[in-house]
Design a protein around this motif. Structure first.
Motif, PDB file in Angstrom:
ATOM      1  N   ALA A 135       6.411   2.626  54.840  1.00 20.20           N
ATOM      2  CA  ALA A 135       7.016   3.417  54.169  1.00 20.20           C
ATOM      3  C   ALA A 135       6.790   3.540  52.793  1.00 20.20           C
ATOM      4  N   SER A 136       6.554   4.550  52.043  1.00 20.54           N
ATOM      5  CA  SER A 136       6.564   4.652  50.730  1.00 20.54           C
ATOM      6  C   SER A 136       7.494   5.629  50.008  1.00 20.54           C
ATOM      7  N   VAL A 137       7.754   6.810  50.777  1.00 21.82           N
ATOM      8  CA  VAL A 137       8.857   7.843  50.404  1.00 21.82           C
ATOM      9  C   VAL A 137       9.228   8.397  51.537  1.00 21.82           C
ATOM     10  N   ALA A 138      10.836   8.848  51.646  1.00 23.00           N
ATOM     11  CA  ALA A 138      11.280   9.286  52.634  1.00 23.00           C
ATOM     12  C   ALA A 138      11.403  10.912  52.032  1.00 23.00           C
ATOM     13  N   LEU A 139      10.876  11.770  52.580  1.00 26.35           N
ATOM     14  CA  LEU A 139      11.008  13.398  52.363  1.00 26.35           C
ATOM     15  C   LEU A 139      12.220  13.733  53.494  1.00 26.35           C
ATOM     16  N   VAL A 140      13.505  14.431  52.588  1.00 26.63           N
ATOM     17  CA  VAL A 140      14.609  14.678  53.504  1.00 26.63           C
ATOM     18  C   VAL A 140      14.625  16.233  53.177  1.00 26.63           C
ATOM     19  N   PHE A 141      15.014  16.971  53.997  1.00 27.35           N
ATOM     20  CA  PHE A 141      15.566  18.293  54.110  1.00 27.35           C
ATOM     21  C   PHE A 141      16.788  18.649  54.476  1.00 27.35           C
ATOM     22  N   SER A 142      17.937  18.805  53.853  1.00 30.23           N
ATOM     23  CA  SER A 142      19.060  19.004  54.529  1.00 30.23           C
ATOM     24  C   SER A 142      19.804  20.341  53.905  1.00 30.23           C
ATOM     25  N   CYS A 143      20.489  21.133  55.038  1.00 32.42           N
ATOM     26  CA  CYS A 143      21.134  22.272  54.903  1.00 32.42           C
ATOM     27  C   CYS A 143      22.260  22.493  53.942  1.00 32.42           C
ATOM     28  N   VAL A 144      22.158  23.421  53.156  1.00 34.98           N
ATOM     29  CA  VAL A 144      23.215  23.625  52.276  1.00 34.98           C
ATOM     30  C   VAL A 144      24.585  23.877  53.145  1.00 34.98           C
ATOM     31  N   LEU A 203      18.303  16.130  46.185  1.00 36.40           N
ATOM     32  CA  LEU A 203      18.660  14.769  45.848  1.00 36.40           C
ATOM     33  C   LEU A 203      17.464  14.028  45.719  1.00 36.40           C
ATOM     34  N   HIS A 204      17.643  12.981  45.008  1.00 36.52           N
ATOM     35  CA  HIS A 204      16.284  11.976  44.534  1.00 36.52           C
ATOM     36  C   HIS A 204      17.026  10.589  44.400  1.00 36.52           C
ATOM     37  N   ALA A 205      16.438   9.802  45.218  1.00 41.80           N
ATOM     38  CA  ALA A 205      16.901   8.313  44.855  1.00 41.80           C
ATOM     39  C   ALA A 205      18.198   8.117  44.790  1.00 41.80           C
ATOM     40  N   GLY A 206      19.055   8.646  45.814  1.00 41.86           N
ATOM     41  CA  GLY A 206      20.379   8.429  45.888  1.00 41.86           C
ATOM     42  C   GLY A 206      21.329   9.128  44.868  1.00 41.86           C
ATOM     43  N   THR A 207      20.591  10.181  44.116  1.00 43.19           N
ATOM     44  CA  THR A 207      21.372  11.008  43.165  1.00 43.19           C
ATOM     45  C   THR A 207      21.361  12.618  43.753  1.00 43.19           C
ATOM     46  N   LEU A 208      22.388  13.243  43.862  1.00 38.46           N
ATOM     47  CA  LEU A 208      22.933  14.567  44.339  1.00 38.46           C
ATOM     48  C   LEU A 208      22.630  15.492  42.935  1.00 38.46           C
ATOM     49  N   THR A 209      21.887  16.321  42.953  1.00 37.79           N
ATOM     50  CA  THR A 209      22.018  17.450  41.977  1.00 37.79           C
ATOM     51  C   THR A 209      22.686  18.713  42.481  1.00 37.79           C
ATOM     52  N   GLN A 210      23.745  18.892  42.078  1.00 42.32           N
ATOM     53  CA  GLN A 210      24.582  20.285  42.697  1.00 42.32           C
ATOM     54  C   GLN A 210      23.805  21.588  42.681  1.00 42.32           C
ATOM     55  N   PRO A 211      24.009  22.342  43.504  1.00 46.82           N
ATOM     56  CA  PRO A 211      23.406  23.798  43.578  1.00 46.82           C
ATOM     57  C   PRO A 211      23.650  24.421  41.977  1.00 46.82           C
ATOM     58  N   GLY A 212      22.762  25.263  41.450  1.00 47.47           N
ATOM     59  CA  GLY A 212      22.718  25.590  39.945  1.00 47.47           C
ATOM     60  C   GLY A 212      22.321  24.589  38.959  1.00 47.47           C
ATOM     61  N   GLY A 255      16.976   1.676  51.278  1.00 52.42           N
ATOM     62  CA  GLY A 255      16.538   0.503  50.740  1.00 52.42           C
ATOM     63  C   GLY A 255      15.724   0.714  49.470  1.00 52.42           C
ATOM     64  N   GLU A 256      14.741  -0.096  49.529  1.00 51.62           N
ATOM     65  CA  GLU A 256      13.675   0.156  48.468  1.00 51.62           C
ATOM     66  C   GLU A 256      12.709   1.261  48.320  1.00 51.62           C
ATOM     67  N   VAL A 257      13.013   2.045  49.418  1.00 54.41           N
ATOM     68  CA  VAL A 257      11.875   3.200  49.672  1.00 54.41           C
ATOM     69  C   VAL A 257      12.761   4.486  49.010  1.00 54.41           C
ATOM     70  N   PRO A 258      12.290   5.323  48.220  1.00 56.43           N
ATOM     71  CA  PRO A 258      12.857   6.227  47.530  1.00 56.43           C
ATOM     72  C   PRO A 258      12.987   7.490  48.287  1.00 56.43           C
ATOM     73  N   THR A 259      14.174   8.224  48.090  1.00 57.54           N
ATOM     74  CA  THR A 259      14.269   9.528  49.121  1.00 57.54           C
ATOM     75  C   THR A 259      14.081  10.535  48.062  1.00 57.54           C
ATOM     76  N   PHE A 260      13.772  11.663  48.542  1.00 51.86           N
ATOM     77  CA  PHE A 260      13.558  12.939  47.823  1.00 51.86           C
ATOM     78  C   PHE A 260      13.532  14.083  48.695  1.00 51.86           C
ATOM     79  N   GLY A 261      14.111  15.078  48.143  1.00 52.44           N
ATOM     80  CA  GLY A 261      14.369  16.352  48.931  1.00 52.44           C
ATOM     81  C   GLY A 261      15.288  17.412  48.661  1.00 52.44           C
ATOM     82  N   PHE A 262      15.588  18.465  49.335  1.00 53.53           N
ATOM     83  CA  PHE A 262      16.198  19.554  48.821  1.00 53.53           C
ATOM     84  C   PHE A 262      17.298  20.169  49.865  1.00 53.53           C
ATOM     85  N   TYR A 263      18.291  21.003  49.365  1.00 55.53           N
ATOM     86  CA  TYR A 263      19.270  21.631  50.339  1.00 55.53           C
ATOM     87  C   TYR A 263      18.664  23.028  50.472  1.00 55.53           C
ATOM     88  N   THR A 264      18.654  23.374  51.676  1.00 53.89           N
ATOM     89  CA  THR A 264      17.765  24.591  52.297  1.00 53.89           C
ATOM     90  C   THR A 264      18.752  25.502  52.903  1.00 53.89           C
TER      91      THR A 264
END
Length: 394
Positions: free
Chosen positions: A331-340, A79-88, A362-371
């Motif tokens: 905050a400048s960025v939120a790093l997120v780790f979420s389980c598949v 996931l990045h800035a509100g967008t989900l990229t699906q597995p694969g 809000g205006e702070v971008p989110t960035f992370g992956f499904y683990t």
């Protein structure tokens, strides 16, 4: 994205679904670096599908970043800035630049042979790489092979170096639910049976938070027979029989389908009861031999509860977890780790998590992956989770 003043963390995010790994890496890196106001990044993070030649991905990224320190993992979606990229699908790149922060990247191999030793050496090497100019607040970001080694033992080794003063956050690499082989990345190299860490030094507090949203469906139970990750007996009875007895039958996902592979998590799991009464979630599934397994071994004679959840439980706790992390943070960025596992349970609502997290930020971008498991260790040694969401704010 982020505050672009010289003494603040500058943040850039790029993503690509180009079919060629090198082209995808270069395109995402260019987009990320475009937001750094002309600066070379001090740290690059990358999360990518295993459908790519990951070495080619790194070559593409490094051709843009000039070989800036890099850490990454194969994912099961990101996931990045509100967008989900699906597995694969695709990859995402985060580029960070700051005169205020210190980053030290390190890696270890042969994690499966001795996870405790690997964790200890990983933390030491990352701390050394960060340099002797220590900052008042520190944290360790860990990315590990999701299918090799004992993740909690890896954390135990890390704890021997960091103690309780340095929180740990991160995730175990995925492979688009294939459960075949996962990878971590450092600079221009791709590893399996390995772990990568980033020692983060910050002038501002680094708060690690986590939440899971699972609720008990019955009274505490005693694990009376285990064989590694296989749970054989609960309270002296066949484990699968006891497990099924605690299903919430009003839940449409209460059954564990036999035609799904081990990447599937049902809407039920185990909650390992901690001394303070909190539950540490351990995802469970039935293997091809009809055995009840967990992704991290349950200790013999441990007290557990069968737990359950639904999509709203997961989305609500994600909102609350990120709001907690952001509370009072510069905050400048939120790093997120979420389980598949969470992604599987959300099913048709899976895109909502990324959207809602970004709305909270809000205006702070989110960035992370499904683990394949999450790291969130704060005040104790224990800190490896399943089916949980973890976050840290930079």
């Amino acid at each position: 994205m982020g505050d672009l003043t010289a003494d603040r963390l500058q943040v850039g995010i790029g993503a690509s679904e180009h079919s060629d790994g090198r082209e995808a890496g270069a395109a995402a890196a260019r987009a990320a670096c475009a937001d750094l106001n002309g600066r070379r990044p001090d740290l690059v993070l990358v999360f990518a599908s295993v459908r790519y030649d990951l070495a080619a991905v790194l070559a593409g990224i490094n051709s843009v970043t000039g070989g800036a320190p890099l850490a990454g993992a194969s994912s099961s979606g990101h996931l990045h800035a509100g967008t989900l990229t699906q597995p694969g699908e695709g990859l995402a790149v985060l580029a960070l630049a700051s005169t205020d922060y210190r980053f030290g990247v390190a890696s270890v191999t042969e994690v499966g042979a001795n996870s405790f030793h690997a964790g200890r050496e990983l933390a030491r090497a990352a701390r050394t790489a960060a340099g002797t100019d220590r900052l008042p607040h520190e944290a360790l970001l860990v990315l590990s092979d999701g299918l090799t080694g004992d993740q909690q033992e890896l954390l135990n080794g890390i704890h021997r170096v960091t103690g309780v003063a340095v929180p740990v956050v991160g995730g175990a690499a995925g492979d688009d639910r294939r459960l075949a082989r996962t990878y971590v990345m450092r600079d221009g190299e791709v590893f399996s049976d390995a772990a990568v860490a980033v020692w983060i030094g910050s002038p501002r507090p680094l708060t690690v938070v986590s939440g899971h949203g699972w609720q008990p469906t019955g009274l505490p139970l005693l694990v009376t027979g285990v064989d590694g990750p296989v749970v054989r007996e609960i309270s002296g009875r066949p484990a699968l029989e006891v497990y099924r007895e605690h299903f919430r039958f009003d839940n449409p996902m209460c059954e564990i389908p036999s035609d799904r592979d081990g990447g599937y998590h049902s809407a039920h799991a185990f909650g390992l009861i901690q001394p303070d009464g909190q539950l540490l979630i351990r995802g469970a599934f039935v293997d091809d031999e009809g055995q009840l397994r967990t992704f991290a071994p349950l200790p013999a004679y441990a007290a557990v509860q069968v737990v359950s959840c639904g999509p709203d439980d997961l989305l609500d706790v994600g909102d609350a977890t990120l709001a907690d992390a952001l509370d009072g943070a510069d905050a400048s960025v939120a790093l997120v780790f979420s389980c598949v596992a969470r992604l599987d349970i959300l099913a048709g609502r899976s895109a909502e998590e990324a959207q809602r997290l970004q709305k909270i930020a809000g205006e702070v971008p989110t960035f992370g992956f499904y683990t394949y498991g999450e790291f969130a260790r704060t005040t104790s040694v224990v800190g490896y989770h399943n089916a949980t969401i973890a976050a840290v704010i930079l």
